[in-house]
Design a protein around this motif. Structure first.
Motif, PDB file in Angstrom:
ATOM      1  N   GLU A 138       0.805  -1.218   0.000  1.00 26.51           N
ATOM      2  CA  GLU A 138       0.000   0.000   0.000  1.00 26.51           C
ATOM      3  C   GLU A 138       0.841   1.273   0.000  1.00 26.51           C
ATOM      4  O   GLU A 138       0.526   2.235  -0.707  1.00 26.51           O
ATOM      5  N   LEU A 139       1.910   1.304   0.806  1.00 24.49           N
ATOM      6  CA  LEU A 139       2.689   2.535   0.947  1.00 24.49           C
ATOM      7  C   LEU A 139       3.327   2.973  -0.374  1.00 24.49           C
ATOM      8  O   LEU A 139       3.130   4.120  -0.797  1.00 24.49           O
ATOM      9  N   PRO A 140       4.101   2.117  -1.058  1.00 21.65           N
ATOM     10  CA  PRO A 140       4.667   2.565  -2.335  1.00 21.65           C
ATOM     11  C   PRO A 140       3.598   2.822  -3.383  1.00 21.65           C
ATOM     12  O   PRO A 140       3.754   3.709  -4.230  1.00 21.65           O
ATOM     13  N   PHE A 141       2.507   2.056  -3.343  1.00 22.77           N
ATOM     14  CA  PHE A 141       1.412   2.277  -4.293  1.00 22.77           C
ATOM     15  C   PHE A 141       0.858   3.692  -4.145  1.00 22.77           C
ATOM     16  O   PHE A 141       0.692   4.416  -5.128  1.00 22.77           O
ATOM     17  N   ILE A 162       3.081   7.431 -16.225  1.00 25.69           N
ATOM     18  CA  ILE A 162       4.135   6.439 -15.977  1.00 25.69           C
ATOM     19  C   ILE A 162       4.214   6.107 -14.492  1.00 25.69           C
ATOM     20  O   ILE A 162       4.301   4.940 -14.099  1.00 25.69           O
ATOM     21  N   LEU A 163       4.169   7.137 -13.638  1.00 26.32           N
ATOM     22  CA  LEU A 163       4.241   6.918 -12.195  1.00 26.32           C
ATOM     23  C   LEU A 163       3.042   6.120 -11.693  1.00 26.32           C
ATOM     24  O   LEU A 163       3.177   5.253 -10.825  1.00 26.32           O
ATOM     25  N   MET A 164       1.859   6.395 -12.224  1.00 26.83           N
ATOM     26  CA  MET A 164       0.674   5.626 -11.819  1.00 26.83           C
ATOM     27  C   MET A 164       0.796   4.163 -12.234  1.00 26.83           C
ATOM     28  O   MET A 164       0.368   3.261 -11.506  1.00 26.83           O
ATOM     29  N   ALA A 165       1.369   3.919 -13.411  1.00 27.79           N
ATOM     30  CA  ALA A 165       1.579   2.541 -13.853  1.00 27.79           C
ATOM     31  C   ALA A 165       2.580   1.822 -12.961  1.00 27.79           C
ATOM     32  O   ALA A 165       2.440   0.618 -12.689  1.00 27.79           O
ATOM     33  N   ILE A 166       3.587   2.547 -12.487  1.00 25.48           N
ATOM     34  CA  ILE A 166       4.534   1.955 -11.527  1.00 25.48           C
ATOM     35  C   ILE A 166       3.809   1.631 -10.234  1.00 25.48           C
ATOM     36  O   ILE A 166       4.029   0.576  -9.629  1.00 25.48           O
ATOM     37  N   TYR A 201       0.574   6.115 -19.006  1.00 23.30           N
ATOM     38  CA  TYR A 201       0.186   4.906 -18.267  1.00 23.30           C
ATOM     39  C   TYR A 201       0.288   3.670 -19.159  1.00 23.30           C
ATOM     40  O   TYR A 201       0.902   2.664 -18.780  1.00 23.30           O
ATOM     41  N   LEU A 202      -0.286   3.755 -20.359  1.00 19.86           N
ATOM     42  CA  LEU A 202      -0.278   2.612 -21.270  1.00 19.86           C
ATOM     43  C   LEU A 202       1.139   2.276 -21.731  1.00 19.86           C
ATOM     44  O   LEU A 202       1.495   1.097 -21.862  1.00 19.86           O
TER      45      LEU A 202
END
Length: 432
Positions: A138-141, A162-166, A201-202
Motif C-alpha cells: 500500500e505505501l509505495p502504491f 508512468i508513475l501511476m503505472a509503476i 500509463y499505457l
C-alpha cells in the motif's frame, strides 16, 4: 504569512513526521504481516534463480502472480544489502514524501490554507505511523499514484501516467486513480492532459509487460489475484453451497489441477466465477454490504507494528480485532487504547468526508470534490464488484478523504465572504 515562513513550517512538519517513521522503525522493528512474509519468500526464490519476479518457474508452479513491484523491490534490497532494513528506511522516507505530495495536490486543487489543514490532519492521523515497518504494497502504491497526480497537475501528465503505472505494478489498483484523474482533468476541460496521462500509463504498462514477455513468454504487468479472491470469497460466503456443487466438475470452483500455469488458473477462476454468478446473481449482490463493512469498519491493521512479541504470534491481528477490543473493554492494553483512539479519529474522518461532499456539492464547489469522490467511489465499486472486503483496502483512499475533509473545514472556519475574491474557488489562483 510570508511564503518563506510558510514553506519552512510545512517542511518542518513533514520532516518531523518522517523522523517519527524512522524512530518507530528503529524501536519496534520489522512487522511480519503474512503478505509481507510472502513477498520476502518469493524475493529469495528470485535471487536463487537470478531473475526478477516472476520467474518462469514461479509462473508455472505457483498458484498465482502476486504484486510484482512489491516483490521485486524486496529482492533488490536483499541483493544489494542482504537485508530489507534499507528498504524499510526508504519506505519511511516515502511515507514522509506522501505527506508532502498530499500538501502539494491540495494546494493546487484548492488553496494553501486547505493544504496546510490537510497536512496537519494527515500527520496527526495515528494510522499513518508504523506503516513503513513492513514490505506491504500500500505505501509505495500510494506514493507513486499521488506523485502521478501531482505531475499531471504540473503539466507533466505523461510522466504522471508512468508513475501511476509503476504504482499499479506494486498493487493492481492503478486504474482507479488513473480514471479518477482523467475525470478530474476532463472536468477542468484539460483534455490534452488526460490524453497524455493515459498515454504515459499505457506506455509503461506495455514496457513492463513486454519485458516480462521477453523473459517468461507471458505479458504480465500486475498481480493476478483478483479472480481467485473473488471466486473464493463468493464461494466461502455462499449459503447455497450444497446446491452449487453440481455447477463444477470437481465440485469445487477453486480446483485447478496440475497442468496449468498462473495465467490459465486466473482464466479458470474467472470462468468459474461467471458460472457461479449466472446461477447466483442475488447472492452476489447480497454479499456486497458485508464486503463494504469489512473494508471500512476497521482501521486497526497498522497498529500491529506496536505489538510485543509480534514475531511469535500465530495470528497477529487477533489482539487488535474489533471483537477483541469489545471483549477487553475497558481493560485495554496500551496498544489497544491507541487503536481505539485511532478508530474514533478514523470514524470522524469518514463522517466528515460525507458531510464535506454534501456541503461542497450544495455550495456548488464541485471542483473540490471531483477527485476525492471519484477515487473513493470508483475504488469502492471495484472492491464490491470485483474484490473482497478487507480493512487494508481503504488505506489508499485516505489521503483524498482527508483532502475533502480539510476543504470542508476550511470553509467552516470562515463561512462568510466579504468579496467573491475571498471565496475558496476564486482565491486559489494557482489552479491550472
Amino acid at each position: 504569512m510570508p511564503v518563506a515562513q510558510r514553506n519552512t513550517i510545512v517542511l518542518s512538519v513533514i520532516a518531523a513526521f518522517t523522523l517519527l517513521q524512522l524512530i518507530i522503525l528503529h524501536i519496534f522493528g520489522y512487522t511480519p504481516y503474512p503478505d509481507s512474509e510472502g513477498y520476502i519468500g518469493l524475493a529469495k526464490e528470485c535471487l536463487e534463480a537470478g531473475e526478477p519476479y516472476p520467474t518462469a518457474f514461479q509462473y508455472k508452479e505457483h498458484v498465482f502472480i502476486w504484486n510484482l513491484g512489491a516483490i521485486n523491490i524486496v529482492a533488490l534490497s536483499l541483493w544489494l544489502f542482504k537485508s530489507i532494513t534499507p528498504l524499510l528506511v526508504l519506505y519511511s522516507f516515502m511515507k514522509g514524501a506522501t505527506a508532502w505530495l498530499l500538501y502539494q495536490i491540495t494546494e493546487k486543487t484548492v488553496n494553501k490554507k486547505t493544504a496546510f489543514t490537510a497536512l496537519l490532519i494527515y500527520v496527526l492521523y495515528p494510522a499513518n505511523y508504523g506503516e513503513s515497518t513492513s514490505t506491504l504494497s500500500e505505501l509505495p502504491f500510494i506514493f507513486f499514484c499521488l506523485a502521478g497526480i501531482l505531475c499531471a497537475l504540473n503539466r507533466k501528465a505523461m510522466s504522471g501516467g508512468i508513475l501511476m503505472a509503476i504504482g499499479n505494478w506494486f498493487r493492481p489498483m492503478g486504474m482507479v486513480f488513473l480514471l479518477s484523474a482523467i475525470i478530474f482533468l476532463l472536468f477542468k476541460k484539460e483534455k490534452r492532459k488526460a490524453v497524455n496521462l493515459t498515454a504515459g500509463y499505457l506506455a509503461c504498462i506495455i514496457f513492463i509487460g513486454g519485458i516480462n514477455f521477453l523473459r517468461i513468454k507471458h505479458f504480465t504487468f500486475q498481480a493476478q489475484t483478483g479472480w481467485m479472491a473473488l471466486m473464493q470469497y463468493s464461494w466461502d460466503n455462499d449459503p447455497n453451497l450444497s446446491e452449487n456443487l453440481k455447477l463444477f466438475p470437481n465440485g469445487n470452483p477453486m480446483y485447478y489441477g496440475q497442468q496449468t500455469d498462473c495465467g490459465q488458473r486466473d482464466n479458470l477462476w474467472k470462468k468459474n466465477f461467471f458460472i457461479w454468478l449466472q446461477h447466483n446473481p442475488q447472492e452476489y449482490l447480497k454479499q456486497m454490504p458485508l464486503k463494504l463493512a469489512k473494508t471500512y469498519i476497521s482501521d486497526n491493521v497498522n497498529f500491529c507494528t506496536f505489538l510485543s512479541g509480534k514475531e511469535e504470534k500465530d495470528y497477529m491481528y487477533e489482539e487488535l480485532s474489533m471483537k477483541r477490543l469489545v471483549a477487553d473493554f475497558p481493560y485495554l492494553s496500551k496498544v489497544q487504547s491507541l487503536t481505539l483512539y485511532n478508530l474514533f479519529y478514523y470514524y470522524m474522518l469518514i463522517i466528515c468526508f460525507f458531510m464535506s461532499c454534501i456541503s461542497l456539492l450544495k455550495r456548488r464547489e464541485t471542483q473540490f470534490v471531483v477527485l476525492p469522490i471519484s477515487i473513493v467511489t470508483i475504488g469502492t465499486a471495484v472492491l464490491l464488484f470485483f474484490g473482497h472486503g478487507e480493512a487494508r483496502f481503504h488505506i489508499p483512499f485516505m489521503p483524498f478523504i482527508i483532502m475533502s475533509v480539510a476543504t470542508w473545514l476550511s470553509i467552516r472556519i470562515k463561512p462568510k465572504y466579504n468579496n467573491n475574491e475571498e471565496k475558496i474557488s476564486i482565491c486559489h489562483k494557482q489552479c491550472p
